[in-house]
Design an enzyme around this catalytic site. Structure first.
Site, PDB file in Angstrom:
ATOM      1  N   ARG A 183      88.230  -0.823 -51.341  1.00  0.00           N
ATOM      2  CA  ARG A 183      88.684  -2.215 -51.464  1.00  0.00           C
ATOM      3  C   ARG A 183      88.451  -2.790 -52.862  1.00  0.00           C
ATOM      4  O   ARG A 183      88.068  -3.951 -53.017  1.00  0.00           O
ATOM      5  CB  ARG A 183      87.984  -3.109 -50.424  1.00  0.00           C
ATOM      6  N   SER A 241      90.060  -8.611 -41.991  1.00  0.00           N
ATOM      7  CA  SER A 241      88.605  -8.466 -42.171  1.00  0.00           C
ATOM      8  C   SER A 241      88.096  -9.564 -43.091  1.00  0.00           C
ATOM      9  O   SER A 241      88.578  -9.684 -44.221  1.00  0.00           O
ATOM     10  CB  SER A 241      88.274  -7.141 -42.845  1.00  0.00           C
ATOM     11  N   GLU A 260      85.270 -10.291 -48.012  1.00  0.00           N
ATOM     12  CA  GLU A 260      86.340  -9.526 -48.636  1.00  0.00           C
ATOM     13  C   GLU A 260      87.468 -10.480 -49.037  1.00  0.00           C
ATOM     14  O   GLU A 260      88.197 -10.259 -49.986  1.00  0.00           O
ATOM     15  CB  GLU A 260      86.888  -8.501 -47.628  1.00  0.00           C
TER      16      GLU A 260
END
Ligand code: EPU
Length: 338
Positions: A164, A236, A332
């Site tokens: 990520r 998420s 995130e």
């Protein structure tokens, strides 16, 4: 190119936060983007480039210019015996690109089906799901410098991809705008289904083909993840935290079923969803925000929430996880403060 003033961002963020921006500009080509970069509007105002708005949380109105690409095009630009390179423009819907590849039989992105958002955002956070990451197929990322308006191409290595993560979230944050992404795919795709829940889901299918993998991934996602049009969310909310192997081993004594993914000899990644669930947050509401009942990693706007409502819930969750597991959760989702 289209410019709007006092623009509502309600339909441009999947969390469904009702905020506005002083200006909202959509461009259709690299030339228009360069023209925009050299314009007084961008010289005199702060600006933020968004994609599908599926990985951000607006905390207050945005006092500046929001940019959005409407650049379209999906083209095969190179072919070898076994591979093809497909160029996709930043404004293409990511899942349309995946559907294009699966329909042609090109393999390498099928596990990334139904990830919300647009092509331009895929290299920035190296999107990943069900054992696949987009870094494994990206060969080149074409960008425009926001300082000079020059076009620059980044090789896969120069993107410094990680879980990520990429150079565009770190050293070069805000310095380049992605315009086209090049993906190298297998001409005859070989499905990769070794991710636990996907392997299980594939048992329902007579054959392991790219299109069945796509169907299976779509089914799992639709079961586990809330539909943003119904429940505002940004997927998420946290990264899965990386902890030391020794901390993991001591947690195993109390939580023998705690899953992990190996990162290195000394580190593992553990699912934030598991930690949040064990703290009792799964399915819990706090006013008009909640933790999703089928995947605790997802925070939802039940209607009418603002960015601070989500942040307050997130702070409570982070505190619980810190106290119970001595693990720090990192969002995130990008938090955008006015
Ligand atoms: N788990 C729980 N409780 C929960 C959620 C998960 O115990 O509420 C456990 C599951 O039992 C499973 C493990 O955690 O053993 C992993 O769960 P899952 O397969 O749902 O994946 P994840 O690690 O929670 C990551 C990505 C997702 C991606 C899935 C599938 C991150 C931050 N998230 O979630 O990405 O879809 O893997 O590959 O890495 C997104 O970024 O928006 C997103 C949804």
């Amino acid at each position: 190119m289209k410019t709007y003033e006092n623009y509502s961002l309600l339909n441009n963020n999947t969390f469904g936060i009702d905020v506005s921006a002083n200006y909202f500009v959509e461009y259709d080509s690299v030339e228009e983007l360069v023209q925009l970069i050299n314009s007084d509007l961008l010289k005199e105002n702060k600006f933020l480039h968004i994609g599908g708005g599926s990985n951000l949380l607006f905390v207050g109105d945005y006092q500046g210019v929001i940019l959005h690409s409407k650049m379209k095009g999906i083209d095969v630009v190179e072919t070898t015996k076994d591979t093809v390179v497909v160029r996709a423009a930043s404004g293409e819907i990511w899942d349309d690109f995946v559907a294009f590849c699966v329909n042609k039989g090109y393999g390498g992105v099928e596990n990334l089906s139904l990830i919300p958002g647009e092509v331009g955002a895929t290299p920035i956070q190296n999107i990943g799901a069900y054992g696949m990451e987009v870094k494994d197929v990206i060969t080149k990322v074409e960008c425009v410098s926001v300082e000079t308006g020059d076009i620059k191409e980044f090789t896969n290595k120069e993107c410094k991809f990680a879980y990520r993560d990429s150079v565009f979230k770190r050293e070069l944050k805000g310095k380049y705008i992605v315009t086209n992404v090049y993906y190298k795919l297998k001409k005859v795709g070989v499905p990769q289904i070794n991710y636990g829940s996907l392997e299980e889901e594939m048992k329902k299918y007579p054959e392991v083909t790219l299109s069945n993998v796509r169907k299976a991934v779509i089914d799992i996602r639709q079961r586990k993840l809330p539909e943003p049009k119904v429940w505002g969310n940004a997927g998420s909310f946290y990264l899965n935290p990386v902890i030391s192997k020794s901390q993991y081993d001591s947690l195993l004594k109390e939580y023998p079923e705690l899953p992990c993914y190996k990162v290195s000899e000394k580190e593992v990644k553990v699912p934030a969803g598991y930690l949040i669930e064990k703290c009792g947050w799964k399915g819990k509401s706090q006013g008009n925000v909640a933790v999703h009942g089928s995947q605790a990693l997802v925070l939802i706007n039940k209607g009418g929430a603002d960015g601070l409502d989500i942040i307050n819930l997130s702070d409570s969750i982070r505190q619980s996880v810190r106290e119970k597991f001595q693990i720090e959760l990192t969002p995130e989702v990008n938090l955008i403060f006015g």
